[in-house]
Design a protein around this motif. Sequence first.
Motif, mmCIF file in Angstrom:
data_model
loop_
_atom_site.group_PDB
_atom_site.id
_atom_site.type_symbol
_atom_site.label_atom_id
_atom_site.label_comp_id
_atom_site.label_asym_id
_atom_site.label_seq_id
_atom_site.Cartn_x
_atom_site.Cartn_y
_atom_site.Cartn_z
ATOM 1 N N ASP A 3 67.812 107.931 24.583
ATOM 2 C CA ASP A 3 68.149 108.802 23.442
ATOM 3 C C ASP A 3 66.919 109.325 22.701
ATOM 4 O O ASP A 3 66.935 109.413 21.464
ATOM 5 C CB ASP A 3 69.061 108.046 22.473
ATOM 6 N N ASP A 19 80.583 110.187 29.090
ATOM 7 C CA ASP A 19 80.393 110.403 30.536
ATOM 8 C C ASP A 19 80.442 109.094 31.314
ATOM 9 O O ASP A 19 80.020 109.070 32.473
ATOM 10 C CB ASP A 19 79.095 111.170 30.830
ATOM 11 N N THR A 44 67.473 103.733 23.296
ATOM 12 C CA THR A 44 68.739 103.223 23.843
ATOM 13 C C THR A 44 69.126 103.996 25.094
ATOM 14 O O THR A 44 68.987 105.227 25.135
ATOM 15 C CB THR A 44 69.862 103.368 22.791
ATOM 16 N N VAL A 45 69.639 103.282 26.086
ATOM 17 C CA VAL A 45 70.203 103.916 27.284
ATOM 18 C C VAL A 45 71.557 104.509 26.888
ATOM 19 O O VAL A 45 72.461 103.774 26.469
ATOM 20 C CB VAL A 45 70.412 102.889 28.414
ATOM 21 N N ILE A 46 71.686 105.851 26.996
ATOM 22 C CA ILE A 46 72.962 106.465 26.593
ATOM 23 C C ILE A 46 73.753 107.000 27.774
ATOM 24 O O ILE A 46 74.939 107.295 27.637
ATOM 25 C CB ILE A 46 72.754 107.592 25.548
ATOM 26 N N SER A 47 73.143 107.120 28.943
ATOM 27 C CA SER A 47 73.874 107.644 30.101
ATOM 28 C C SER A 47 73.187 107.138 31.366
ATOM 29 O O SER A 47 71.960 107.020 31.405
ATOM 30 C CB SER A 47 73.881 109.174 30.052
ATOM 31 N N LYS A 87 72.846 114.675 17.647
ATOM 32 C CA LYS A 87 72.654 113.359 17.063
ATOM 33 C C LYS A 87 73.610 113.156 15.898
ATOM 34 O O LYS A 87 73.948 114.118 15.190
ATOM 35 C CB LYS A 87 71.214 113.257 16.530
ATOM 36 N N VAL A 121 76.585 105.744 21.883
ATOM 37 C CA VAL A 121 77.091 104.460 22.384
ATOM 38 C C VAL A 121 76.755 103.286 21.473
ATOM 39 O O VAL A 121 77.251 102.180 21.681
ATOM 40 C CB VAL A 121 76.543 104.168 23.805
ATOM 41 N N ILE A 127 74.625 100.784 29.810
ATOM 42 C CA ILE A 127 74.841 101.697 28.682
ATOM 43 C C ILE A 127 74.736 100.902 27.373
ATOM 44 O O ILE A 127 75.379 99.872 27.224
ATOM 45 C CB ILE A 127 76.250 102.325 28.776
ATOM 46 N N GLY A 128 73.918 101.392 26.459
ATOM 47 C CA GLY A 128 73.760 100.723 25.168
ATOM 48 C C GLY A 128 72.566 99.783 25.107
ATOM 49 O O GLY A 128 72.174 99.351 24.021
ATOM 50 N N PHE A 184 69.247 107.590 31.236
ATOM 51 C CA PHE A 184 68.754 108.525 30.226
ATOM 52 C C PHE A 184 68.705 107.827 28.869
ATOM 53 O O PHE A 184 69.672 107.178 28.451
ATOM 54 C CB PHE A 184 69.647 109.769 30.173
#
Lengths: 374, 374
Positions: A288, B118, A275-278, B74, B96, A332-333, A286
Motif C-alpha cells: 500500500d 480482489d 501492508t500487503v493489500i493484494s 486511500k 484490508v 493479505i494484511g 502489492f
Amino acid sequence: MPPYRPAEPGMSLADVDTPSLLLDMDAFEQNLATMAAALEGSDARLRGHAKAHKCSEIAKRQIASGAVGVCCQKVSEAAAMVAGGVENVLVTNQIVDPAKLGRLCELTKQADVAVLCDDAAAIPLLNAAAENAAITLNVLVEVDVGAGRCGVEPGDAVAVLAKEVDAAKGLHFAGLQAYHGSAQHLVSAADRKSAIAKTIEKVKASKAALAEVGLDRDWVTGAGTGSFPNERDSGLYTEVQAGSFAFMDADYATIEGDDGNPFATFNHALFLWTTVISAPRAGEAFLDVGHKGHSKDSGLATVAELDGIEVDGQSDEHTKLSLGHNAKPLTIGEKVKLIPGHVDPTFNLHDWVVCVRDDKVEDVWRIDARGPGY
Amino acid sequence: MPPYRPAEPGMSLADVDTPSLLLDMDAFEQNLATMAAALEGSDARLRGHAKAHKCSEIAKRQIASGAVGVCCQKVSEAAAMVAGGVENVLVTNQIVDPAKLGRLCELTKQADVAVLCDDAAAIPLLNAAAENAAITLNVLVEVDVGAGRCGVEPGDAVAVLAKEVDAAKGLHFAGLQAYHGSAQHLVSAADRKSAIAKTIEKVKASKAALAEVGLDRDWVTGAGTGSFPNERDSGLYTEVQAGSFAFMDADYATIEGDDGNPFATFNHALFLWTTVISAPRAGEAFLDVGHKGHSKDSGLATVAELDGIEVDGQSDEHTKLSLGHNAKPLTIGEKVKLIPGHVDPTFNLHDWVVCVRDDKVEDVWRIDARGPGY
C-alpha cells in the motif's frame, strides 16, 4: 485539520498504520554516537543536514550529540527549525527573493543564522534585506568544488565575491561552503577519496586567494555521509554536513567502504512500514505505498528482514513485490518493512516519523519542516 | 503551525512565493467543460480521480460540473473529501487493515461510500468492519483488465468472488472496477484503442459470468484521461475515472490524439512557479525546486512560455536549466513557469494550490488530502 497521525506512543509496531516512516531508535542513536566518535579530536564538528529529515526533534538529538547546529536548504526549513528550538542554522543555498530574505533576516533575531552567495547580483538583495531588518547577515561564499551545480570558480573569483560581500554594509563575509554532492555517491572508496582530494585543493586555492585580500576565515563547511572522513582529515574543514548517516538508505548501502566491503559504518535506522493489500497471482504481492510515500528518484526501496522477496516496481499507489521460489508466502494484511531508496525526498512525503524501540512505539515526531521548501 | 501559505488572494502572480503550484483557472474550467461535453448524452458520468489532486475544493468544482462524485485511493483521502463536503466517494483500492476499514465504515454514515475487493481473504475483514459499524458496505470487485496489478481474472473468477462478497451479511456486491492504468499512457491513439478493446471484452465476459449467477450490476467504473472516449462508447461503463484531464502534464503531452498530432483535447492548467537562484556558468541556470516540489517519476518538467530553454536535470533541491544560443538570458531572481512531468505525485508534494486568473491570485486552496495516504 492536523495531518492524520498513524501511531501513538505505547502502541505495538504491529498496530502502527501504514504506510509509515519508522525510526529504529537503537540504530539511530548508535549512528549519532558513531559520528560523534568519528569527529572526536578533529577540527571538524557535525552540522547535521536537516534537509535530510526536516524534523526539528531529530535536529535537537543531533545537537545533543555534539552537532554545532543544523544546515537547511530553505528559509521555511530554517524557520521550522528555529520554532522547534534550534539556535544555529546555516541555509546552504542561494536565497535571492526579497520576501524570503526578509523572513531569513527576522530569524537572525532568534538564532545564529547564515546563508550562501555565489553571484554579485545577489549582494544588493541580501544587503537590502539585512539593512531593512537592521541586522548584520552572515554570508558564506559557495565554491563550485567539482559538483558543477551552484557556486563560483575556486581561487580568485571567490576572493573577488567575498570582498564585495564584506563591503556591503549589512553583510559579513563569514567563510566558505565547499560541498561536493555527487562525490558522496561514488561507489568506490578510492574514487571518493580522489574526488575529495581535488575538492580540498580547490578549497586551499580559495583560502589562499582570500588570505591575499585579508579575508581568510576559519569557517569552511561541506562534506556528506559518503566522504566526510576525507574532509575531516583535511585540516581545512571546520564542519561536516552529513545528513544520511543517521538513517542510511538503499542507495548508500550500495557504496563501498575502505575495505571494499559494503559501506557499513552506519546502520539502517529508517524504514517504511507497509501492508500487503493484494496478491492476485502466484509469486506477486502489492503493498500500500507508491510514489506518494516513497521517492524512487535514486531507485526502488529494498525489502528488509524477508529472504527471497524483492521490490519489482513502484507506481503511484502500489509497490510490487516479487517472491522467489523459496520465499515464505505473504498473506493479505501482512505488514512488510522496506528500506527507502533515498532518505531525503522520502522523509518529505510524510508528516510523521514513528520512533520505535523493541517493537514498541516510543514517540511520534512531526516532520515539521516538510514541504516543497520556500 | 499550519503549513506556510505562499500567496494570498488579490496578489499579483509575480509576488507569489516559489516553488508553488499554480492552477490556471481559465484552462482548468475549460477542461472541466470539455469533459462534460465529451460525456454528454453517453451512459457514462465522470467520477474525477481525487488521487490526482488530493484537494476537496477541486473535487467540488468537478462535481458542480457534472461529476457523480470522486474516486480516492486511500481511506485518509476519502475522509478529507467527506470533511470537505463531498458526498459520494469510491475508494478504488483494496483496503484490508481493520483500523482503516473501521474509519471507512464510519464515513458511510456521512456519505455514499464504496470500496474494492480482489481476494476472498479480504471478505471477513470487510464484513467484520461493516457489521461492527452496523452498516452495509458497498463493494465492487476489481477485475484485472490487462494492467497486471491488482484485480481478479475476468470471467468466472469475478462471479465466484462477487457471490462470496454478496453472501456476507454486512456487504453488498455493487459492481465492477475495470481500470487499465498503463493503457492511458500508450503514445499511439490506435494502440490505446486496441488495448481498451481487449479491456472491454474482459468486462463483457465478467458481466456475462455475473449474469449467470444473478449478480449483474450496472455499475462499471474505470477509464482515465488517455483512453476515456473508448470506455465511454462501450455501452458498458457507467463512470470514467479521469483525473489528469483537468490539469494535464508533460507526460500526457507526449501522447498522440486520434489525428496523430499531440493529444490536445485538454489544456495545461497546472504549473510550477519557480525562481532562478544561481547562474554560475554561461548557458546554465538553477531553479529553487527539486525532488521535494516536483516528482520526476515520469520524467522531468518542461519549461512553459520560454523559447530555447530546457530542463536538463533535477536533484534534491535544484532544477538545472540549459539555455540555447538564441534563448533570452535569465537573471538571478527571475521567476520561471514549468509544466510538471506527472501531476499526481507532484500535487502531493505541496500543501497549497494557488488559483490564478489574468496573472492575479484568485484563491489559494489547501491540498487537504495530501500525504502518503493511510
